[in-house]
Design a protein around this motif. Structure first.
Motif, short mmCIF file in Angstrom:
data_model
loop_
_atom_site.label_atom_id
_atom_site.label_comp_id
_atom_site.label_asym_id
_atom_site.label_seq_id
_atom_site.Cartn_x
_atom_site.Cartn_y
_atom_site.Cartn_z
N LEU A 149 0.95 -1.20 0.14
CA LEU A 149 -0.19 -0.07 -0.22
C LEU A 149 0.91 1.38 -0.03
N GLY A 150 2.06 1.32 0.76
CA GLY A 150 2.96 2.32 0.65
C GLY A 150 3.50 2.65 -0.47
N GLU A 151 3.54 1.76 -1.33
CA GLU A 151 4.34 1.94 -2.65
C GLU A 151 3.12 2.04 -3.84
N GLY A 152 1.99 1.81 -3.44
CA GLY A 152 1.10 1.84 -4.47
C GLY A 152 0.16 3.48 -4.29
N GLU A 153 -1.09 3.15 -4.69
CA GLU A 153 -2.32 4.19 -4.79
C GLU A 153 -2.45 4.91 -3.47
N LEU A 154 -2.15 4.19 -2.22
CA LEU A 154 -2.42 5.06 -0.95
C LEU A 154 -1.17 5.77 -0.46
N ARG A 155 -0.09 5.63 -1.43
CA ARG A 155 1.10 6.25 -0.65
C ARG A 155 0.70 8.10 -0.54
N GLY A 156 1.04 8.44 0.77
CA GLY A 156 1.00 9.99 0.80
C GLY A 156 -0.44 10.43 0.63
N THR A 157 -1.38 9.63 1.18
CA THR A 157 -2.66 9.86 1.16
C THR A 157 -3.75 10.23 2.36
N PHE A 158 -2.84 9.66 3.47
CA PHE A 158 -3.56 9.81 4.73
C PHE A 158 -2.97 11.10 5.65
N ASP A 159 -4.15 11.34 6.43
CA ASP A 159 -3.75 12.72 7.25
C ASP A 159 -3.01 12.25 8.54
N LEU A 179 2.68 6.20 4.23
CA LEU A 179 1.21 6.48 4.02
C LEU A 179 0.95 7.76 4.13
N ALA A 180 1.67 8.59 4.81
CA ALA A 180 1.40 9.81 5.37
C ALA A 180 1.47 11.17 4.42
N LYS A 181 0.54 11.83 4.31
CA LYS A 181 0.67 13.07 3.72
C LYS A 181 1.78 13.74 4.25
N PRO A 182 2.39 14.74 3.42
CA PRO A 182 3.50 15.71 3.82
C PRO A 182 2.88 16.48 4.99
N GLY A 183 3.46 16.81 6.20
CA GLY A 183 2.69 17.39 7.48
C GLY A 183 1.82 16.29 8.14
N GLY A 184 1.56 15.17 7.72
CA GLY A 184 0.76 14.16 8.39
C GLY A 184 1.48 13.74 9.55
N LEU A 185 0.44 12.79 10.44
CA LEU A 185 0.98 12.46 11.82
C LEU A 185 0.92 11.09 11.76
N VAL A 186 2.13 10.35 12.41
CA VAL A 186 2.22 8.93 12.55
C VAL A 186 2.40 8.71 13.94
#
Length: 239
Positions: A149-159, A179-186
């Motif tokens: 998922l982290g290499e596919g369509e969901l990469r960088g799409t989560f807050d 999986l996180a957007k730039p500025g997103g929280l993990v």
């Protein structure tokens, strides 16, 4: 539910669990207040989790009171960290297992769109079934590995990205941070060795363009708060 998950498993009949005495006070101590219907849904989830655990290995916890403490309370310690996360934001729970912490968060924050990632097919099928039974329209289940998922369509799409009891941070950050957007929280739920894991993962954090924001002590453990930077992760040099 996502088509990636198997058809939902039939859930055993189980009476919802009632919160133990003092549970609402414990929630108040961490800054969380849940209305009675929300607590009832949470109790319904815990009952179904423990009942299904007799068929599918979902949790080592079998005692109802312990489930409220080590599952429900532990998951809800993340909720105060989401206070600035706007309605409609996307949250993904990596390695969700029996739905922790993702399902309690989805119950407490129905305004968030929650994706549960669980590679084990039987567990993913339970997640689909229990989300449907609880009426959690804000929950989606992906029966896939986080690496893909982290290499596919969901990469960088989560807050927000969450994970609990999945792996040490050296392995976990490369699974969650992409999986996180730039500025997103993990948000990583950890135990008392959180600082040790952070030090061990310093190089990985740099490679993943992720910084340590803070570590929050909770009644059940510690939450490591990371923030995703901009740009793509650094590629390891070939030897």
């Amino acid at each position: 539910m996502s088509k990636a998950a198997r058809p939902p498993l039939p859930l055993p009949i189980s009476a919802p669990l009632t919160p133990p005495e003092g549970f609402e006070a414990r929630l108040a101590e961490i800054g969380v207040r849940l209305d009675p219907p929300v607590l009832a849904t949470l109790g319904d989830y815990l009952a179904r989790l423990l009942a299904m655990n007799e068929q599918v290995n979902l949790t080592a916890i079998k005692d109802p009171i312990e489930a409220w403490e080590k599952h429900a309370l532990d998951a809800l310690t993340l909720v105060p960290l989401l206070v600035d996360v706007a309605a409609g934001s996307r949250l993904v729970d990596v390695g969700s297992g029996g739905g922790l912490p993702g399902i309690p968060i989805a119950i407490a924050r129905p305004d968030l769109r929650v994706t549960l990632v669980e590679a084990t097919q039987k567990k993913a099928a339970f997640l689909s079934a229990v989300a449907a039974a609880l009426g959690l329209a804000n929950v989606d289940v992906r029966a896939e590995r986080a690496e893909g998922l982290g290499e596919g369509e969901l990469r960088g799409t989560f807050d927000v990205v969450t994970a609990r009891a999945v792996a040490r941070m050296t392995l976990l950050v490369p699974l969650t941070a992409p999986l996180a957007k730039p500025g997103g929280l993990v948000l990583l739920v950890k135990g008392q060795r959180a600082d040790e894991e952070l030090a061990e993962a310093a190089r990985v954090l740099t490679e993943q363009r992720t910084t340590h924001d803070r570590t929050v002590a909770t009644p059940t453990g510690r939450i490591v708060v990371l923030r995703r930077g901009s740009g793509e992760p650094r590629r390891k040099a070939r030897r």
